[in-house]
Design an enzyme around this catalytic site. Structure first.
Site, PDB file in Angstrom:
ATOM      1  N   LYS A 165       5.387  51.853 105.407  1.00 49.55           N
ATOM      2  CA  LYS A 165       6.194  51.300 106.501  1.00 49.55           C
ATOM      3  C   LYS A 165       7.525  50.769 105.969  1.00 49.55           C
ATOM      4  O   LYS A 165       8.564  50.868 106.635  1.00 49.55           O
ATOM      5  CB  LYS A 165       5.425  50.180 107.199  1.00 49.55           C
ATOM      6  CG  LYS A 165       6.201  49.467 108.318  1.00 49.55           C
ATOM      7  CD  LYS A 165       6.522  50.398 109.457  1.00 49.55           C
ATOM      8  CE  LYS A 165       7.348  49.771 110.576  1.00 49.55           C
ATOM      9  NZ  LYS A 165       7.285  48.357 110.791  1.00 49.55           N
ATOM     10  N   GLU A 172      14.955  54.405 108.592  1.00 47.91           N
ATOM     11  CA  GLU A 172      15.447  54.033 109.930  1.00 47.91           C
ATOM     12  C   GLU A 172      16.837  53.402 109.842  1.00 47.91           C
ATOM     13  O   GLU A 172      17.732  53.719 110.639  1.00 47.91           O
ATOM     14  CB  GLU A 172      14.455  53.060 110.555  1.00 47.91           C
ATOM     15  CG  GLU A 172      14.844  52.456 111.878  1.00 47.91           C
ATOM     16  CD  GLU A 172      13.890  51.353 112.275  1.00 47.91           C
ATOM     17  OE1 GLU A 172      14.347  50.211 112.457  1.00 47.91           O
ATOM     18  OE2 GLU A 172      12.678  51.623 112.378  1.00 47.91           O
TER      19      GLU A 172
END
Length: 292
Positions: A165, A172
């Site tokens: 993550k 991102e």
């Protein structure tokens, strides 16, 4: 399956709702009385679940998760399992797992993505932990993930879920920064009549078509030229951790690092760095200084 959920904020509440819709029993707890919680204390939460228990924790990294896991370690029993679905640093997962294992309690770390859209469309889940512990929560994972054969990965042992993550969030940052810089160029050019129309045209048949591009196009429809939005963006710890680990591994991450710096710079009203640069330019080249 019956499960406890700690943290009924934006993510936790939506996850609890999706689980209930999927046929699971969820006992929810949050420190806020108006959160829609089912019980008013961690002790009451543990008592409401039959051993061997599974409790999913959705609280911020740092002191909140440290405090919560410490208390659960004292309240839960041998054979119980804790799932940390927040954004804890992967190295801390390993420390937490050791502390809980000393009491016979398991730990699974789950990196969770899809924000406010997850309740309806499902969450991307990146899981770390032993095969045995992950298998125990498989029905929960299957309900939370999107439909189809994607959106869920058992990335590795303890800490692997949050590590995955962490890297996801770094990517991102880089993707959003590239979209932002490209749009800023469109806005600045005299050749482009409507930058929003250009963005809209990229949504189909373009190499850069993506969900983030779709969200940008929608934002521009709602607020053309984004005139109602301040040019500031917060940054979270995961990307700092990724860059730090990349340096240790000897892996260059210039795009992601630049994106992080851009966010940090956006929050500085009068950056000291530029004061220093201005003073030096004046000293060696006689360039004028803009005075306050």
């Amino acid at each position: 399956m019956k499960i406890g959920m700690i943290g009924l904020g934006r993510m936790g509440k939506n996850m609890a709702d999706r689980l209930r819709t999927g046929g699971h029993q969820v006992v929810g707890y949050d420190i806020a009385p108006d959160s829609g919680r089912d019980v008013d204390s961690l002790q009451a939460l543990v008592q409401a679940l039959q051993a061997p228990r599974v409790i999913w924790v959705m609280v911020p990294a740092g002191k909140p998760i440290e405090s919560t896991l410490d208390q659960l370690g004292d309240l839960m029993e041998r054979g119980d399992l804790v799932v940390d679905g927040g954004n804890t640093r992967f190295t801390q997962d390993q420390e937490h797992a050791q502390a809980l294992a000393a009491k016979g309690i398991g730990l699974v770390d789950v990196g969770t993505s899809n924000g406010i859209w997850g309740k309806e469309k499902g969450y991307a889940l990146m899981v770390g932990g032993s095969d045995q512990d992950v298998a125990r929560i498989q029905p929960i994972l299957d309900t939370l993930k999107p439909e189809g054969d994607y959106g869920l990965v058992h990335a590795g042992g303890t800490g692997a879920g949050h590590y995955a993550k962490m890297v996801h969030n770094g990517i991102e940052y880089g993707m959003m920064q590239a979209l932002a810089e490209g749009y800023a160029v469109l806005e600045a050019s005299d050749l482009i009549k409507e930058p929003g129309e250009v963005v809209e045209s990229w949504r189909k048949g373009s190499v850069i078509q993506s969900w983030l591009l779709d969200l940008l196009a929608q934002a521009l429809k709602e607020d053309p030229h984004l005139s109602g939005i301040a040019g500031k963006a917060d940054e979270t710890g995961e990307t700092k951790w990724m860059i730090a680990d990349a340096l240790e591994l000897g892996v260059p991450t210039p795009a992601i690092t630049s994106a992080l710096y851009a966010r940090q710079s956006s929050k500085i009203e009068d950056p000291m760095t530029m004061k220093v640069v201005s003073a030096l330019r004046s000293a060696f080249g006689g360039h004028p200084i803009v005075r306050e």
